[in-house]
Write a protein that holds these residues in place. Structure first.
Motif, PDB file in Angstrom:
ATOM      1  N   VAL A  64      -6.327 -20.043  -1.737  1.00 50.37           N
ATOM      2  CA  VAL A  64      -6.287 -21.503  -1.301  1.00 50.37           C
ATOM      3  C   VAL A  64      -7.566 -21.164  -0.154  1.00 50.37           C
ATOM      4  CG1 VAL A  64      -5.433 -23.198   0.138  1.00 50.37           C
ATOM      5  CG2 VAL A  64      -4.037 -22.198  -1.589  1.00 50.37           C
ATOM      6  N   SER A  65      -8.342 -22.115  -0.205  1.00 56.16           N
ATOM      7  CA  SER A  65      -9.613 -22.095   0.693  1.00 56.16           C
ATOM      8  C   SER A  65      -9.024 -22.003   2.381  1.00 56.16           C
ATOM      9  CB  SER A  65     -10.332 -23.083   0.654  1.00 56.16           C
ATOM     10  OG  SER A  65     -11.514 -23.049   1.563  1.00 56.16           O
ATOM     11  N   LYS A  66      -9.381 -21.195   3.228  1.00 53.34           N
ATOM     12  CA  LYS A  66      -8.742 -21.129   4.334  1.00 53.34           C
ATOM     13  C   LYS A  66      -9.900 -21.860   5.385  1.00 53.34           C
ATOM     14  CE  LYS A  66      -6.373 -16.883   3.887  1.00 53.34           C
ATOM     15  NZ  LYS A  66      -6.263 -15.295   4.076  1.00 53.34           N
ATOM     16  N   GLY A  67     -10.798 -22.243   4.926  1.00 53.33           N
ATOM     17  CA  GLY A  67     -11.856 -23.094   5.768  1.00 53.33           C
ATOM     18  C   GLY A  67     -13.004 -23.812   5.192  1.00 53.33           C
ATOM     19  N   PRO A  68     -13.796 -24.462   5.715  1.00 52.92           N
ATOM     20  CA  PRO A  68     -14.704 -25.174   4.859  1.00 52.92           C
ATOM     21  C   PRO A  68     -15.621 -24.366   4.099  1.00 52.92           C
ATOM     22  CG  PRO A  68     -15.000 -25.465   7.468  1.00 52.92           C
ATOM     23  CD  PRO A  68     -13.853 -24.518   7.187  1.00 52.92           C
ATOM     24  N   LEU A  69     -16.086 -25.119   3.025  1.00 49.28           N
ATOM     25  CA  LEU A  69     -16.939 -24.483   2.172  1.00 49.28           C
ATOM     26  C   LEU A  69     -18.259 -24.510   2.387  1.00 49.28           C
ATOM     27  CD1 LEU A  69     -15.167 -25.697  -1.122  1.00 49.28           C
ATOM     28  CD2 LEU A  69     -14.861 -23.426  -0.244  1.00 49.28           C
ATOM     29  N   ALA A  70     -19.220 -23.765   1.899  1.00 46.44           N
ATOM     30  CA  ALA A  70     -20.706 -23.827   2.096  1.00 46.44           C
ATOM     31  C   ALA A  70     -21.369 -23.751   0.708  1.00 46.44           C
ATOM     32  CB  ALA A  70     -21.086 -22.706   2.776  1.00 46.44           C
ATOM     33  N   MET A  71     -22.449 -24.538   0.829  1.00 44.41           N
ATOM     34  CA  MET A  71     -23.238 -24.813  -0.505  1.00 44.41           C
ATOM     35  C   MET A  71     -24.038 -23.749  -0.458  1.00 44.41           C
ATOM     36  SD  MET A  71     -23.832 -29.082  -0.468  1.00 44.41           S
ATOM     37  CE  MET A  71     -24.708 -28.694  -2.263  1.00 44.41           C
ATOM     38  N   GLU A  72     -24.737 -23.380  -1.511  1.00 40.56           N
ATOM     39  CA  GLU A  72     -25.579 -22.284  -1.638  1.00 40.56           C
ATOM     40  C   GLU A  72     -26.827 -22.639  -1.119  1.00 40.56           C
ATOM     41  OE1 GLU A  72     -26.368 -21.050  -5.681  1.00 40.56           O
ATOM     42  OE2 GLU A  72     -26.555 -23.224  -6.495  1.00 40.56           O
ATOM     43  N   LYS A 100     -21.880 -31.333  12.125  1.00 42.62           N
ATOM     44  CA  LYS A 100     -20.602 -32.114  11.711  1.00 42.62           C
ATOM     45  C   LYS A 100     -20.104 -31.910  10.071  1.00 42.62           C
ATOM     46  CE  LYS A 100     -18.299 -36.471  11.485  1.00 42.62           C
ATOM     47  NZ  LYS A 100     -18.422 -37.987  11.603  1.00 42.62           N
ATOM     48  N   LEU A 101     -18.978 -31.441   9.839  1.00 39.67           N
ATOM     49  CA  LEU A 101     -18.346 -31.124   8.441  1.00 39.67           C
ATOM     50  C   LEU A 101     -18.442 -32.289   7.671  1.00 39.67           C
ATOM     51  CD1 LEU A 101     -14.956 -29.290   9.271  1.00 39.67           C
ATOM     52  CD2 LEU A 101     -17.445 -28.261   8.643  1.00 39.67           C
ATOM     53  N   VAL A 102     -18.798 -32.221   6.447  1.00 41.61           N
ATOM     54  CA  VAL A 102     -18.891 -33.382   5.554  1.00 41.61           C
ATOM     55  C   VAL A 102     -17.804 -33.054   4.426  1.00 41.61           C
ATOM     56  CG1 VAL A 102     -21.114 -33.728   5.852  1.00 41.61           C
ATOM     57  CG2 VAL A 102     -20.621 -31.922   4.283  1.00 41.61           C
ATOM     58  N   HIS A 103     -17.562 -34.095   3.455  1.00 44.69           N
ATOM     59  CA  HIS A 103     -16.486 -33.756   2.516  1.00 44.69           C
ATOM     60  C   HIS A 103     -16.951 -34.302   1.083  1.00 44.69           C
ATOM     61  CE1 HIS A 103     -14.647 -34.209   6.583  1.00 44.69           C
ATOM     62  NE2 HIS A 103     -13.603 -33.412   6.147  1.00 44.69           N
ATOM     63  N   ASP A 104     -16.122 -33.877   0.115  1.00 45.53           N
ATOM     64  CA  ASP A 104     -16.231 -34.302  -1.270  1.00 45.53           C
ATOM     65  C   ASP A 104     -15.422 -35.288  -1.585  1.00 45.53           C
ATOM     66  OD1 ASP A 104     -14.110 -32.907  -1.656  1.00 45.53           O
ATOM     67  OD2 ASP A 104     -14.844 -31.428  -2.953  1.00 45.53           O
ATOM     68  N   GLU A 105     -15.031 -35.802  -2.518  1.00 43.23           N
ATOM     69  CA  GLU A 105     -14.277 -36.857  -3.199  1.00 43.23           C
ATOM     70  C   GLU A 105     -12.596 -36.682  -2.996  1.00 43.23           C
ATOM     71  OE1 GLU A 105     -17.665 -37.143  -6.374  1.00 43.23           O
ATOM     72  OE2 GLU A 105     -16.943 -35.942  -4.805  1.00 43.23           O
ATOM     73  N   GLN A 106     -12.530 -35.266  -3.075  1.00 43.78           N
ATOM     74  CA  GLN A 106     -11.258 -34.877  -2.836  1.00 43.78           C
ATOM     75  C   GLN A 106     -10.856 -34.388  -1.478  1.00 43.78           C
ATOM     76  OE1 GLN A 106     -12.973 -33.501  -5.579  1.00 43.78           O
ATOM     77  NE2 GLN A 106     -12.299 -35.328  -6.573  1.00 43.78           N
ATOM     78  N   SER A 107     -11.661 -34.849  -0.623  1.00 38.61           N
ATOM     79  CA  SER A 107     -11.490 -34.382   1.091  1.00 38.61           C
ATOM     80  C   SER A 107     -11.519 -33.049   1.130  1.00 38.61           C
ATOM     81  CB  SER A 107     -10.348 -35.380   1.543  1.00 38.61           C
ATOM     82  OG  SER A 107      -9.936 -36.625   1.006  1.00 38.61           O
ATOM     83  N   HIS A 108     -12.194 -32.292   0.426  1.00 40.03           N
ATOM     84  CA  HIS A 108     -12.516 -31.019   0.754  1.00 40.03           C
ATOM     85  C   HIS A 108     -13.533 -30.815   1.805  1.00 40.03           C
ATOM     86  CE1 HIS A 108     -10.904 -29.845  -3.542  1.00 40.03           C
ATOM     87  NE2 HIS A 108      -9.593 -30.039  -2.589  1.00 40.03           N
ATOM     88  N   ALA A 109     -13.448 -30.161   2.697  1.00 42.43           N
ATOM     89  CA  ALA A 109     -14.528 -29.754   4.020  1.00 42.43           C
ATOM     90  C   ALA A 109     -15.564 -28.944   3.327  1.00 42.43           C
ATOM     91  CB  ALA A 109     -13.801 -29.589   5.246  1.00 42.43           C
TER      92      ALA A 109
END
Length: 228
Positions: A64-72, A100-109
């Motif tokens: 489970v992701s413990k924090g925001p993800l980062a694009m490559e 500021k954090l952004v989100h995808d369609e599933q609200s993942h940060a």
């Protein structure tokens, strides 16, 4: 071993047909036979020790992701012929944790991105260098992607006195096709204009088409053409 010895005794000294009479005539032998029968019966009926096996299923921890993800990080470089001159164009997109954090369609940060565009003349001198972020484009996109990420800037083509770059705002999930394209024009004087890319979409998905945003190019090399 005792039972084997007794059996051997019977076979050796007694005829099997007369065994019953031989035993009856010898009380001690009768007692031995009865004892042998009892031992054999008890041995066959003896309860075997029960074995208990406990099977424990190994629990697999789900990641489970413990924090925001980062694009490559994306880097691209190309040499371009523009207005009779050669120039070198580079674009770099990378995550910026200060935004500021952004989100995808599933609200993942996700961490949002910044992108840098640099244009060098043939002699290696810098003609243009500037960073772009989501705030440069957010007024031009619909509510469908207003919480999306800045997906980057990439060189498109040379068009007269302008170099064209494409940019987009959309879902940071690389499997998603939710995004809205924008067009950046950089003139031979270093001025920047940003509009919706109507070459891809004839209509604005969010409603009426927004007007372009004009940037005076504070970081640009203003009033200077590409020539040396």
């Amino acid at each position: 071993m005792k039972s084997v010895a007794v059996a051997f005794f019977f076979i050796t000294f007694a005829d099997m047909k007369n065994l019953r009479f031989y035993v009856i005539g010898h009380p001690v032998l009768a007692v031995l036979c009865a004892g042998l029968a009892a031992v054999t019966l008890l041995g066959s009926c003896k309860k075997q020790p029960a074995t208990t096996e406990i099977i424990v299923k190994k629990q697999v921890e789900s990641k489970v992701s413990k924090g925001p993800l980062a694009m490559e990080t994306l880097e691209r470089a190309v040499d371009v012929s523009w207005m009779g001159q050669k120039c070198h164009v580079e674009t770099v997109r990378e995550a910026d944790k200060s935004l500021k954090l952004v989100h995808d369609e599933q609200s993942h940060a996700y961490y949002d991105n910044r992108a840098r565009v640099t244009i060098q003349r043939a002699d290696g001198s810098m003609f243009f260098s500037r960073e772009f972020s989501r705030r440069d484009f957010i007024s031009l996109v619909s509510d469908n992607v207003s919480d999306g990420a800045f997906l980057g800037v990439f060189f498109d083509s040379a068009d007269g006195k302008d170099l064209l770059f494409v940019a987009s705002i959309g879902s940071p999930d690389k499997a998603s096709d939710l995004y809205e394209p924008l067009l950046i024009r950089i003139s031979d004087a270093g001025a920047v204009s940003i509009t919706k890319d109507t070459r891809v979409f004839d209509e604005n998905p969010g409603g009426s088409q927004a007007e372009g945003v004009v940037d005076d190019g504070e970081e640009n090399v203003a009033d200077e053409d590409l020539g040396v």
